[in-house]
Design a protein around this motif. Structure first.
Motif, short mmCIF file in Angstrom:
data_model
loop_
_atom_site.label_atom_id
_atom_site.label_comp_id
_atom_site.label_asym_id
_atom_site.label_seq_id
_atom_site.Cartn_x
_atom_site.Cartn_y
_atom_site.Cartn_z
N SER A 45 -23.90 -12.90 26.33
CA SER A 45 -23.86 -11.57 25.74
C SER A 45 -25.20 -11.15 25.16
O SER A 45 -25.41 -9.96 24.91
CB SER A 45 -22.79 -11.53 24.63
OG SER A 45 -21.54 -11.90 25.13
N PHE A 46 -26.10 -12.10 24.95
CA PHE A 46 -27.38 -11.79 24.30
C PHE A 46 -28.54 -11.80 25.28
O PHE A 46 -29.26 -10.82 25.41
CB PHE A 46 -27.63 -12.80 23.16
CG PHE A 46 -26.49 -12.91 22.20
CD1 PHE A 46 -26.20 -11.88 21.32
CD2 PHE A 46 -25.69 -14.04 22.17
CE1 PHE A 46 -25.14 -11.97 20.43
CE2 PHE A 46 -24.64 -14.15 21.28
CZ PHE A 46 -24.36 -13.11 20.41
N CYS A 47 -28.73 -12.90 26.00
CA CYS A 47 -29.86 -13.00 26.93
C CYS A 47 -29.48 -12.64 28.36
O CYS A 47 -30.36 -12.56 29.22
CB CYS A 47 -30.46 -14.40 26.89
SG CYS A 47 -29.33 -15.71 27.41
N HIS A 48 -28.18 -12.45 28.65
CA HIS A 48 -27.68 -12.03 29.96
C HIS A 48 -28.03 -13.03 31.06
O HIS A 48 -28.16 -12.65 32.23
CB HIS A 48 -28.21 -10.64 30.33
CG HIS A 48 -27.86 -9.59 29.32
ND1 HIS A 48 -26.58 -9.11 29.15
CD2 HIS A 48 -28.62 -8.95 28.39
CE1 HIS A 48 -26.56 -8.21 28.19
NE2 HIS A 48 -27.79 -8.09 27.71
N ASN A 49 -28.15 -14.29 30.74
CA ASN A 49 -28.33 -15.33 31.73
C ASN A 49 -26.97 -15.85 32.18
O ASN A 49 -25.97 -15.72 31.47
CB ASN A 49 -29.16 -16.49 31.16
CG ASN A 49 -30.64 -16.17 31.11
OD1 ASN A 49 -31.18 -15.57 32.03
ND2 ASN A 49 -31.30 -16.57 30.05
N PHE A 50 -26.94 -16.46 33.35
CA PHE A 50 -25.69 -17.01 33.87
C PHE A 50 -25.34 -18.29 33.13
O PHE A 50 -26.22 -19.11 32.81
CB PHE A 50 -25.80 -17.28 35.37
CG PHE A 50 -25.84 -16.03 36.21
CD1 PHE A 50 -24.70 -15.25 36.36
CD2 PHE A 50 -27.00 -15.63 36.82
CE1 PHE A 50 -24.71 -14.11 37.13
CE2 PHE A 50 -27.04 -14.49 37.60
CZ PHE A 50 -25.89 -13.72 37.75
N LEU A 51 -24.03 -18.47 32.91
CA LEU A 51 -23.53 -19.66 32.23
C LEU A 51 -22.29 -20.16 32.96
O LEU A 51 -21.48 -19.36 33.44
CB LEU A 51 -23.16 -19.36 30.77
CG LEU A 51 -24.29 -18.96 29.83
CD1 LEU A 51 -23.72 -18.49 28.51
CD2 LEU A 51 -25.23 -20.14 29.60
N CYS A 52 -22.15 -21.47 33.03
CA CYS A 52 -20.93 -22.04 33.61
C CYS A 52 -19.84 -22.09 32.54
O CYS A 52 -20.08 -21.83 31.36
CB CYS A 52 -21.20 -23.44 34.18
SG CYS A 52 -21.62 -24.67 32.93
N GLU A 53 -18.65 -22.43 32.96
CA GLU A 53 -17.52 -22.42 32.05
C GLU A 53 -17.61 -23.50 30.99
O GLU A 53 -17.01 -23.39 29.92
CB GLU A 53 -16.21 -22.58 32.85
CG GLU A 53 -14.98 -22.08 32.15
CD GLU A 53 -13.81 -21.91 33.09
OE1 GLU A 53 -12.73 -21.54 32.63
OE2 GLU A 53 -13.99 -22.15 34.29
N ASP A 54 -18.38 -24.54 31.24
CA ASP A 54 -18.50 -25.65 30.29
C ASP A 54 -19.49 -25.35 29.17
O ASP A 54 -19.34 -25.85 28.05
CB ASP A 54 -18.93 -26.93 31.01
CG ASP A 54 -17.93 -27.34 32.07
OD1 ASP A 54 -16.73 -27.07 31.86
OD2 ASP A 54 -18.34 -27.91 33.10
N ASP A 55 -20.52 -24.55 29.45
CA ASP A 55 -21.61 -24.35 28.49
C ASP A 55 -21.63 -22.97 27.86
O ASP A 55 -22.55 -22.67 27.10
CB ASP A 55 -22.96 -24.58 29.19
CG ASP A 55 -23.11 -25.99 29.70
OD1 ASP A 55 -22.59 -26.90 29.04
OD2 ASP A 55 -23.72 -26.19 30.77
N GLN A 56 -20.67 -22.11 28.16
CA GLN A 56 -20.78 -20.73 27.70
C GLN A 56 -20.69 -20.62 26.17
O GLN A 56 -21.49 -19.91 25.55
CB GLN A 56 -19.70 -19.87 28.35
CG GLN A 56 -18.26 -20.33 28.09
CD GLN A 56 -17.26 -19.24 28.41
OE1 GLN A 56 -17.57 -18.06 28.32
NE2 GLN A 56 -16.06 -19.64 28.79
#
Length: 320
Positions: free
Chosen positions: A147-158
């Motif tokens: 929500s802040f840097c708009h980078n992709f994240l997997c479900e484990d690290d979000q």
């Protein structure tokens, strides 16, 4: 005077404006709600995962595939957009699909629009988790955007990433190029910039938007609108309180650690138990020493004469 707009010209301009808004809304769709990133439960192993052509765990094909572009599971043949004609027949399952996307690993239906546009507009084209650096083919979970840097994240690290995303890679809120207070923050570079140093010759500022970051070009945000915090070192020169001369270091860290340890009531209870155990061991040792001295006193008056142990091993009495 300018020519008066005709009715056809007004209709054409309104149509172009509606199409522009539709394209903008389609490109700004939430990643978590996109059909290619929808949640799917395998028919065979009952495991929940991202929408895929084949199950990530058991490699089985699903009975009702979901289109990665339009999200439908049944083709009703209401329009002539289908590449494979099936007049009067509803197609489901593998009869509905037309291709597999190489980026999101999901089925695409046999509609001409979906087949021609999804590969170029797939939101998971370069979806690689910024924390673990895993792509769509490397894990079975869904892909999210920070929500802040708009980078992709997997479900484990979000959740872990978003909890620590608003932390600057600096010890102060000052601009990285000067000593003034940074009013704009880039959440990708984790740096602050003042008004003067946000002006870049490479990245141009769009009207009505925040100035771009001069390093990466990502849109900055005002620092006062964010819950930004500076970098803190748990082991280093900024760990403990300052001493009388204003210096602090590793000694202060160990002093604070020891004071916290001794201030813990649980530590004192453990220490008392250890002292009691040591006292019991000392008493047992003293009791054993007393018994040894008593047994040695019984044999003090005993005289065995000249023996090998007393040093007379080579002594022989002279015969008369």
């Amino acid at each position: 005077m300018p020519k008066k707009k005709t009715g056809a010209r007004k209709k054409a301009e309104n149509r172009r404006e509606r199409e522009r808004q539709l394209r903008a809304s389609r490109s700004a769709i939430d990643l978590a709600k996109h059909p290619c990133n929808a949640s799917m439960e395998c028919d065979k192993c009952q495991r929940r995962q991202k929408n895929r052509a084949f199950c990530y765990f058991c490699n089985s094909v699903q009975k009702l595939p979901i289109c990665a572009q339009c999200g439908k599971t049944k083709c009703m043949m209401k329009s002539s957009d289908c590449v494979i004609k099936h007049a009067g027949v509803y197609s489901t399952g593998l009869a509905m699909v037309g291709a597999i996307c190489d980026f999101c690993e999901a089925w695409v239906c046999h509609g001409r629009k979906c087949l021609s546009t999804h590969a170029c507009a797939c939101p998971l084209t370069d979806a690689e988790c910024v924390e673990c650096e895993r792509g769509v083919w490397d894990h079975g979970g869904r892909i999210f955007s920070c929500s802040f840097c708009h980078n992709f994240l997997c479900e484990d690290d979000q959740f872990e990433h978003q909890a620590s995303c608003q932390v600057l890679e600096a010890e102060t809120f000052k601009c990285v190029s000067c000593n003034r207070l940074g009013q704009h923050s880039c959440l990708r570079c984790k740096a602050c910039f003042c008004d003067e140093h946000t002006r870049s010759k490479v990245f141009k500022q769009e009207k009505g938007k925040q100035p771009p970051c001069p390093k990466c070009g990502h849109e900055t945000q005002e620092t006062k609108d964010l819950s930004m915090s500076t970098r803190s070192l748990k082991f280093g020169r900024q760990t403990g309180g300052e001493e009388g001369d204003g210096a602090s270091g590793y000694d202060t860290y160990w002093k604070n650690l020891s004071s916290d340890k001794y201030g813990d009531p649980g530590y004192h209870e453990e220490e008392d138990e250890e002292e009691e155990a040591e006292d019991d061991e000392e008493e047992e040792d003293e009791g054993g020493k007393d018994s040894d001295t008593e047994s040695s006193d019984l044999f003090t008056s005993l005289n065995l004469g000249r023996t090998y142990a007393s040093g007379y091993a080579h002594y022989e009495e002279q015969e008369d």
